[in-house]
Design a protein around this motif. Sequence first.
Motif, PDB file in Angstrom:
ATOM      1  N   ALA A   9       0.791  -1.283   0.204  1.00 36.25           N
ATOM      2  CA  ALA A   9      -0.032   0.023  -0.142  1.00 36.25           C
ATOM      3  C   ALA A   9       0.866   1.217   0.207  1.00 36.25           C
ATOM      4  O   ALA A   9       2.022   1.085   0.475  1.00 36.25           O
ATOM      5  N   VAL A  10       0.253   2.462  -0.602  1.00 37.88           N
ATOM      6  CA  VAL A  10       0.834   3.523  -0.383  1.00 37.88           C
ATOM      7  C   VAL A  10      -0.154   4.551   0.061  1.00 37.88           C
ATOM      8  O   VAL A  10      -1.336   4.355  -0.018  1.00 37.88           O
ATOM      9  N   VAL A  11       0.463   5.368   1.082  1.00 36.52           N
ATOM     10  CA  VAL A  11      -0.597   6.166   1.680  1.00 36.52           C
ATOM     11  C   VAL A  11       0.215   7.643   1.705  1.00 36.52           C
ATOM     12  O   VAL A  11       1.390   7.909   2.084  1.00 36.52           O
ATOM     13  N   THR A  12      -0.743   8.858   1.077  1.00 35.70           N
ATOM     14  CA  THR A  12      -0.194  10.208   1.413  1.00 35.70           C
ATOM     15  C   THR A  12      -0.481  10.847   2.459  1.00 35.70           C
ATOM     16  O   THR A  12      -1.719  10.412   3.038  1.00 35.70           O
ATOM     17  N   GLY A  13       0.182  11.630   2.857  1.00 34.59           N
ATOM     18  CA  GLY A  13       0.002  12.416   4.214  1.00 34.59           C
ATOM     19  C   GLY A  13      -0.062  11.724   5.257  1.00 34.59           C
ATOM     20  O   GLY A  13      -0.779  11.744   6.151  1.00 34.59           O
ATOM     21  N   GLY A  14       0.680  10.498   5.139  1.00 34.56           N
ATOM     22  CA  GLY A  14       0.928   9.553   6.360  1.00 34.56           C
ATOM     23  C   GLY A  14       1.638   9.579   7.535  1.00 34.56           C
ATOM     24  O   GLY A  14       1.732   9.031   8.561  1.00 34.56           O
ATOM     25  N   SER A  15       2.205  10.922   7.683  1.00 28.55           N
ATOM     26  CA  SER A  15       2.966  11.144   8.716  1.00 28.55           C
ATOM     27  C   SER A  15       2.289  11.962   9.907  1.00 28.55           C
ATOM     28  O   SER A  15       2.771  11.985  10.954  1.00 28.55           O
ATOM     29  N   LEU A  16       0.866  12.226   9.624  1.00 27.53           N
ATOM     30  CA  LEU A  16       0.134  13.042  10.730  1.00 27.53           C
ATOM     31  C   LEU A  16      -1.227  12.636  10.435  1.00 27.53           C
ATOM     32  O   LEU A  16      -1.761  12.234   9.555  1.00 27.53           O
ATOM     33  N   GLY A  17      -2.049  12.847  11.622  1.00 26.00           N
ATOM     34  CA  GLY A  17      -3.589  13.048  11.248  1.00 26.00           C
ATOM     35  C   GLY A  17      -4.165  11.555  10.950  1.00 26.00           C
ATOM     36  O   GLY A  17      -3.926  10.519  11.111  1.00 26.00           O
ATOM     37  N   ILE A  18      -5.143  11.923  10.092  1.00 25.77           N
ATOM     38  CA  ILE A  18      -5.836  10.604   9.478  1.00 25.77           C
ATOM     39  C   ILE A  18      -4.816   9.696   8.620  1.00 25.77           C
ATOM     40  O   ILE A  18      -4.903   8.312   8.679  1.00 25.77           O
ATOM     41  N   GLY A  19      -3.994  10.216   8.034  1.00 23.61           N
ATOM     42  CA  GLY A  19      -2.923   9.599   7.251  1.00 23.61           C
ATOM     43  C   GLY A  19      -2.322   8.613   8.021  1.00 23.61           C
ATOM     44  O   GLY A  19      -2.087   7.301   7.632  1.00 23.61           O
ATOM     45  N   LEU A  20      -1.842   8.893   9.057  1.00 23.26           N
ATOM     46  CA  LEU A  20      -0.977   8.346  10.073  1.00 23.26           C
ATOM     47  C   LEU A  20      -1.869   7.243  10.590  1.00 23.26           C
ATOM     48  O   LEU A  20      -1.287   6.158  10.692  1.00 23.26           O
ATOM     49  N   ALA A  21      -2.971   7.353  10.930  1.00 24.55           N
ATOM     50  CA  ALA A  21      -3.873   6.391  11.222  1.00 24.55           C
ATOM     51  C   ALA A  21      -4.265   5.561  10.440  1.00 24.55           C
ATOM     52  O   ALA A  21      -4.090   4.067  10.903  1.00 24.55           O
TER      53      ALA A  21
END
Length: 268
Positions: A9-21
Motif C-alpha cells: 500500500a501507499v498512503v499520502t499524508g501518512g505522517s500525521l492525522g488521518i493519514g498516520l492512522a
Amino acid sequence: MNEFEGRSAVVTGGSLGIGLAVVRRLAGAGAQVVFGGHEELAVRQAEQDLRRDGLTVRGITGDLSHTATAEELVNAAVEDHGGLDVVVNSAGIQAYGTVEQTSDAEWDRVLAVNLRSVFTVCRAAIPRLRERGGGAIVNVSSVQAVQSQSRVAVYATSKAAIAALTRSIAVDHAVDGIRVTAVLPGSVDTPMLRHSAELMRGNRSVDDVLDDWGHMHPMGRVATSAEVAELVAFLAGPRAGFITGSCHVVDGGLLARLGVALPAREEP
C-alpha cells in the motif's frame, strides 16, 4: 484479522492525522506500507514510531503534487514489495477565506496539496494496480464536498473536486478491477483541526473549541483519526469488493441534521 497480509500500500499524508492512522491500521493488518509526507522531521518520527511497533513501513518526503515525487512513492512500493494493491490519498491542508480574500498563491497551494496530489498519485499508481489484476484507491475528501461552512472557498472546492475525480477514475478503471471510493469525514481530532482551533480560540483553550465543534455533531463529539481509518480500511479491503465510485460519510450525523431545530421539549 490480517486482511491485508501480503498486500502493498501507499498512503499520502501518512505522517500525521488521518493519514498516520491509516498507515497504522493497514500495516497493523499485515500490509507493507510506503507513506509520503511533506515535512522531513514528521516523516522520520512517524517511521520510527511505527517501526518500533513492529510494522513494515517506509516514509518518503516530498511534494506529491509533483509528478516525479508521486512516481517515486509508487515505485518505492513496487520495488520494496513487488507490486501495489492499495492507494490512500490523505494529504491535505486547510485554508480560510472567501473568494475575495483568497490570493492566487493560496488558491494554487491548497489545490496542489489537496487535489493535484490525488491526480498525480493515482496516475502513477493505476498502471501498477492493473499489473496486479486490480486494487483499491480510497481518497479522503470532506463533508465540505457537499455542504460548506463560511470562509472555506478553496478548501471546499478542493474536496468537492476529489469526490468528482473519485467517480471519474472509478468509471474509467472498473474494467481494470480497480475500485475507487472516497471518505467524507466531519470534524476529526487531528493536528490540522487543532491548528484551526488555535487560530479561532480567542481567550478559550483549544480543547474548549474542539468541544464546541464536537457538539455541532449529533453524536456530541469530533471523530478520532482511528475511526476514519476504520472506514478507509473497510473500503480498501476485500469485504468491499462490489463498492466503487461512491462517497462514504463518517461525520457523527453532522450532515443528517438540519440547522433549524424545534424548541426544547418540556418534560411532563
